[in-house]
Design an enzyme around this catalytic site. Structure first.
Site, PDB file in Angstrom:
ATOM      1  CG  LEU A  14      -2.002  -1.005   1.390  1.00  0.00           C
ATOM      2  CD1 LEU A  14      -2.687  -0.846   2.735  1.00  0.00           C
ATOM      3  CD2 LEU A  14      -3.009  -0.884   0.257  1.00  0.00           C
ATOM      4  CG  ASP A  15       0.389   4.452  -2.794  1.00  0.00           C
ATOM      5  OD1 ASP A  15       1.142   3.605  -3.291  1.00  0.00           O
ATOM      6  OD2 ASP A  15      -0.416   5.140  -3.458  1.00  0.00           O
ATOM      7  CE  LYS A  16       5.807   8.237   5.104  1.00  0.00           C
ATOM      8  NZ  LYS A  16       6.975   9.152   5.031  1.00  0.00           N
ATOM      9  CG  HIS A  59       0.928   6.565  -7.027  1.00  0.00           C
ATOM     10  ND1 HIS A  59       1.882   7.546  -7.226  1.00  0.00           N
ATOM     11  CD2 HIS A  59       1.309   5.902  -5.901  1.00  0.00           C
ATOM     12  CE1 HIS A  59       2.795   7.479  -6.256  1.00  0.00           C
ATOM     13  NE2 HIS A  59       2.462   6.491  -5.445  1.00  0.00           N
ATOM     14  CB  THR A  96      -3.009   4.095   0.915  1.00  0.00           C
ATOM     15  OG1 THR A  96      -2.919   4.994  -0.195  1.00  0.00           O
ATOM     16  CG2 THR A  96      -4.307   3.308   0.822  1.00  0.00           C
TER      17      THR A  96
END
Length: 366
Positions: free
Chosen positions: A149-151, A250, A153
Site C-alpha cells: 500500500l502507498d505510505k 497510484h 494509504t
C-alpha cells in the site's frame, strides 16, 4: 586428466582419451567445476586460456593429448557479511501486533496506519517491513509481504506466514482473483454513480518514476478501476468505493484525478483542488477497506479494516452514514454499457479541458 603444475601457479592439463572431442567448457565442468563459465570466458578474452599454446575459446573442441593451459586457481569470493536487522523494542513489537486484525497458520492481515511506509527506501527508515520480526512465529520465521500500500494509504495489508502461502497469495494477486475494496472521499460528485475508468497509465517523464500519469501512447499500461458512489455531501464531496482491476502504481489516485474528482488530500495528483475547506483533514482520504482472497488451505480470507481517525472524522463532519458502506461484492467486473462509456469519456474530456484552461491561466499570470 594429468595436472603438471601446483594449483597456486599456472596449471597445465593433458586431455585424456575419455575427453576426446568434447567442448572445452564441458571439460571445465567435468574437471574444474569451481571455474564457472563466466570465469572461463574471462580467461579466454584475456588470452590466459591456451590449448597447445594457442588462445582458446570455451566452445573449442579438444582432442586427446592436447595440453590445456589454465591460470592459477582463483580464491573464492568472500561471502557478503550478513546484515543484521536491529532488534525491535518492546514498544515496536507491541505497535505492530496492535495492527493485526486476522491471524491463521498461513496468513496475517494488518490494518496499516496512514503515514507508515510498507517498505524502506530513500530517506525511509521506519516501515512495516522493518517491524515484521515482531510478528515472527515460534521458530523465529517472520511473515512476508505479498503486496503493498502507498505510505499515506491506510488499511488491509496481507502477509504470508510460509513460503507456500506467499507463492499462493502472489499468484492470486497477479492473476487478479483477489478482490480489493477501497473507500475514498473525492472532491465533487461523479456524474456516473456506478462507473468504470479504463485509462492506461505510465511513469510521468521528469519525475524519476515518482509520479504516474494517463499515458495513451503505446507505452501506457492497461489500467482499470470500478467505482461506486456510496453517498454524497451535496455537490461538495462524495464517498466512493473503488475496486482496482489492475494493480498499477497510484492507480486509484491517478484515475480519480483524471476524471475530475481527485481524492481528498491528494495534492500530488489533485493539486490545491484536492483540499476541502473547514475542518476536513489535509491527509490523504484513501483506505483499503476490504480484502477477499482464496486461502491456500481452502476457503477464503475475507477481512475489513476500521477507518483511521482522520478519515472517520471527515466522514462524520460531512454527515456520511457508515452503515451505508460495505456494499455487496458482485461478479460484475465493470459497467461497460454504451451510456456508461459515453459518460466516462465525457468526464475525461471535461477534466482535460479544465486542465488546459488552468494552464492558460498560469501562462497569463507569468
Amino acid at each position: 586428466m594429468n595436472e603438471t603444475a601446483a594449483s597456486d601457479q599456472v596449471r597445465q592439463f593433458t586431455v585424456s582419451v575419455e575427453d576426446d572431442g568434447i567442448r572445452l567448457d564441458r571439460w571445465f565442468k567435468r574437471h574444474l567445476p569451481d571455474a564457472s563459465f563466466n570465469i572461463v570466458s574471462r580467461w579466454s578474452r584475456t588470452g590466459q586460456l591456451r590449448l597447445d599454446g594457442k588462445r582458446a575459446a570455451p566452445g573449442d573442441r579438444i582432442e586427446a593429448g592436447q595440453v590445456i593451459r589454465v591460470p592459477p586457481a582463483e580464491a573464492p569470493a568472500a561471502p557478503k557479511p550478513r546484515v543484521e536487522r536491529p532488534r525491535l523494542s518492546e514498544d515496536e513489537i507491541a505497535y505492530v501486533n496492535e495492527m493485526v486484525i486476522h491471524r491463521d497458520p498461513a496468513a496475517i492481515v494488518v490494518n496499516k496506519p496512514p503515514g507508515l511506509a510498507t517498505q524502506g527506501g530513500t530517506k525511509t527508515s521506519t516501515h512495516l517491513d522493518g517491524l515484521l520480526d515482531g510478528l515472527a512465529n515460534e521458530r523465529g520465521e517472520r511473515p512476508k509481504l505479498v503486496h503493498r500500500l502507498d505510505k499515506d494509504t491506510s488499511g488491509v495489508l496481507l502477509l504470508a506466514r510460509t513460503p507456500r502461502a506467499a507463492a499462493f497469495f502472489s499468484k492470486s494477486f497477479s492473476g487478479r482473483t483477489a478482490r480489493k475494496v477501497y473507500w475514498a472521499l473525492v472532491v465533487g460528485v461523479p456524474e456516473v454513480k456506478d462507473g468504470f475508468i479504463d485509462l492506461p497509465l505510465g511513469k510521468q517523464p521528469g519525475t524519476g518514476g515518482e509520479k504516474m500519469h494517463v499515458d495513451e501512447s503505446d507505452a501506457g499500461l492497461p489500467s482499470r478501476t470500478r467505482y461506486r458512489v456510496i453517498e454524497r455531501a451535496g455537490n461538495r464531496a462524495a464517498w466512493v468505493e473503488l475496486q482496482p482491476h489492475t494493480g498499477r502504481t497510484h492507480q486509484l489516485r491517478v484515475h480519480m484525478a483524471a476524471v475530475g474528482h481527485p481524492i481528498v488530500g491528494d495534492g500530488k495528483y489533485g493539486g490545491q483542488d484536492s483540499f476541502l475547506t473547514g475542518s476536513i483533514s489535509r491527509k490523504l482520504h484513501l483506505h483499503a477497506r476490504r480484502l477477499r482472497i482464496d486461502h491456500p488451505d481452502g476457503g477464503r480470507v475475507d477481512v475489513t479494516a476500521e477507518l483511521p481517525a482522520h478519515l472517520a472524522e471527515s466522514m462524520a463532519s460531512l454527515g456520511f452514514d457508515l452503515e451505508l458502506g460495505d456494499l455487496p461484492l458482485d461478479d460484475v467486473k465493470y459497467s461497460e454499457t454504451p451510456e456508461g462509456k459515453r459518460k466516462a469519456a465525457s468526464a475525461v474530456a471535461k477534466a482535460k479541458r479544465k486542465e488546459r484552461k488552468g494552464e492558460r491561466r498560469g501562462r497569463g499570470r507569468g
